[in-house]
Design a protein around this motif. Structure first.
Motif, short mmCIF file in Angstrom:
data_model
loop_
_atom_site.label_atom_id
_atom_site.label_comp_id
_atom_site.label_asym_id
_atom_site.label_seq_id
_atom_site.Cartn_x
_atom_site.Cartn_y
_atom_site.Cartn_z
N PRO A 142 0.83 -1.20 0.00
CA PRO A 142 0.00 0.00 0.00
C PRO A 142 0.86 1.25 0.00
O PRO A 142 1.98 1.24 0.51
CB PRO A 142 -0.77 -0.12 1.32
N ASN A 143 0.34 2.32 -0.58
CA ASN A 143 1.00 3.60 -0.40
C ASN A 143 0.68 4.07 1.03
O ASN A 143 -0.09 3.42 1.75
CB ASN A 143 0.59 4.60 -1.49
N ALA A 144 1.24 5.18 1.45
CA ALA A 144 1.06 5.65 2.83
C ALA A 144 -0.42 5.90 3.15
O ALA A 144 -0.90 5.55 4.23
CB ALA A 144 1.88 6.91 3.08
N PHE A 145 -1.14 6.48 2.21
CA PHE A 145 -2.57 6.75 2.41
C PHE A 145 -3.33 5.45 2.61
O PHE A 145 -4.13 5.32 3.55
CB PHE A 145 -3.13 7.53 1.22
N GLU A 146 -3.10 4.47 1.72
CA GLU A 146 -3.81 3.19 1.81
C GLU A 146 -3.45 2.46 3.10
O GLU A 146 -4.33 1.86 3.75
CB GLU A 146 -3.49 2.32 0.59
N ALA A 178 -3.86 3.48 11.50
CA ALA A 178 -2.71 4.15 12.10
C ALA A 178 -2.33 5.38 11.26
O ALA A 178 -2.50 5.39 10.05
CB ALA A 178 -1.52 3.20 12.16
N LYS A 179 -1.82 6.38 11.93
CA LYS A 179 -1.36 7.58 11.23
C LYS A 179 -0.01 7.27 10.59
O LYS A 179 0.91 6.78 11.25
CB LYS A 179 -1.23 8.73 12.23
N VAL A 180 0.13 7.56 9.30
CA VAL A 180 1.38 7.28 8.58
C VAL A 180 1.88 8.58 7.97
O VAL A 180 1.34 9.06 7.00
CB VAL A 180 1.18 6.21 7.48
N GLU A 181 2.93 9.13 8.58
CA GLU A 181 3.48 10.39 8.09
C GLU A 181 4.89 10.24 7.54
O GLU A 181 5.38 11.10 6.84
CB GLU A 181 3.48 11.44 9.21
N ASP A 182 5.56 9.13 7.91
CA ASP A 182 6.92 8.92 7.46
C ASP A 182 7.22 7.41 7.51
O ASP A 182 6.36 6.60 7.88
CB ASP A 182 7.91 9.70 8.33
N ALA A 183 8.43 7.03 7.12
CA ALA A 183 8.80 5.61 7.08
C ALA A 183 8.70 4.97 8.46
O ALA A 183 8.25 3.82 8.59
CB ALA A 183 10.22 5.45 6.52
N GLU A 184 9.09 5.70 9.49
CA GLU A 184 9.01 5.16 10.86
C GLU A 184 7.56 4.88 11.23
O GLU A 184 7.26 3.84 11.82
CB GLU A 184 9.65 6.14 11.85
N GLY A 185 6.67 5.80 10.88
CA GLY A 185 5.25 5.59 11.15
C GLY A 185 4.68 4.42 10.38
O GLY A 185 3.79 3.73 10.86
N ALA A 186 5.18 4.19 9.19
CA ALA A 186 4.72 3.06 8.39
C ALA A 186 5.12 1.73 9.02
O ALA A 186 4.36 0.77 9.00
CB ALA A 186 5.28 3.14 6.98
N MET A 187 6.32 1.72 9.60
CA MET A 187 6.77 0.48 10.25
C MET A 187 5.94 0.18 11.48
O MET A 187 5.62 -0.92 11.80
CB MET A 187 8.26 0.56 10.63
#
Length: 164
Positions: free
Chosen positions: A144-148, A155-164
């Motif tokens: 998924p992209n960050a939005f998806e 979860a809030k995804v604003e950067d790579a750390e948030g994605a992890m």
């Protein structure tokens, strides 16, 4: 060489969905069973596009025909992408689950194409819900992209750390 079932959009002009994936995978010496969820003349980003959605019943019938011939049981991997209709998704999830019974090592990559930061959810909300309910839990890999990712996980995804 792997046999890969790729279930996603197909375009006549351009390189997205099966029109990109099948070519790239075949160049890597894989066999690709390219099952279109929709056929379009071009990517909708180029403007309005007349196309033909694969009806859910038709998709079910194609999957059943491939299963009866034993070709789904011979797949090493499944890739899913764009679905224009939420009603297509349960049959695809059922097929993947059935393939896993025969081949527990089956690799499944889910690319949940339904939105982005700029457009928001650009498909009916029912598609994102169906992906979250039926496909995401089966996935070994997801792209998924960050939005998806934020939509699917809450979860809030604003950067790579948030994605992890």
């Amino acid at each position: 060489m792997a046999r890969i079932l790729s279930i996603q959009s197909q375009v006549i002009y351009g390189h997205v969905g099966n029109s990109a994936a099948a070519f790239a995978l075949e160049r890597l010496s894989h066999e690709v069973l390219a099952l279109p969820t929709i056929i379009l003349p071009h990517h909708p980003g180029h403007g309005r596009a007349a196309g033909r959605k694969t009806e859910p019943g038709e998709l079910d019938a194609w999957l059943e025909d491939l299963a009866v011939k034993g070709w789904l049981d011979q797949c090493d991997a499944v890739l899913t992408g764009y679905f224009p209709d939420a009603k297509q998704i349960p049959a695809v999830a059922e097929a993947i689950a059935g393939m896993r019974k025969t081949n527990p090592q089956l690799l499944y990559l889910c690319d949940p194409v339904f939105g982005d930061e700029e457009s928001g959810v650009f498909l009916p909300e029912s598609i994102a819900r169906a992906i979250k309910q039926h496909l995401f839990p089966l996935a070994d890999l997801a792209t998924p992209n960050a939005f998806e990712l934020a939509e699917l996980t809450g979860a809030k995804v604003e950067d790579a750390e948030g994605a992890m």
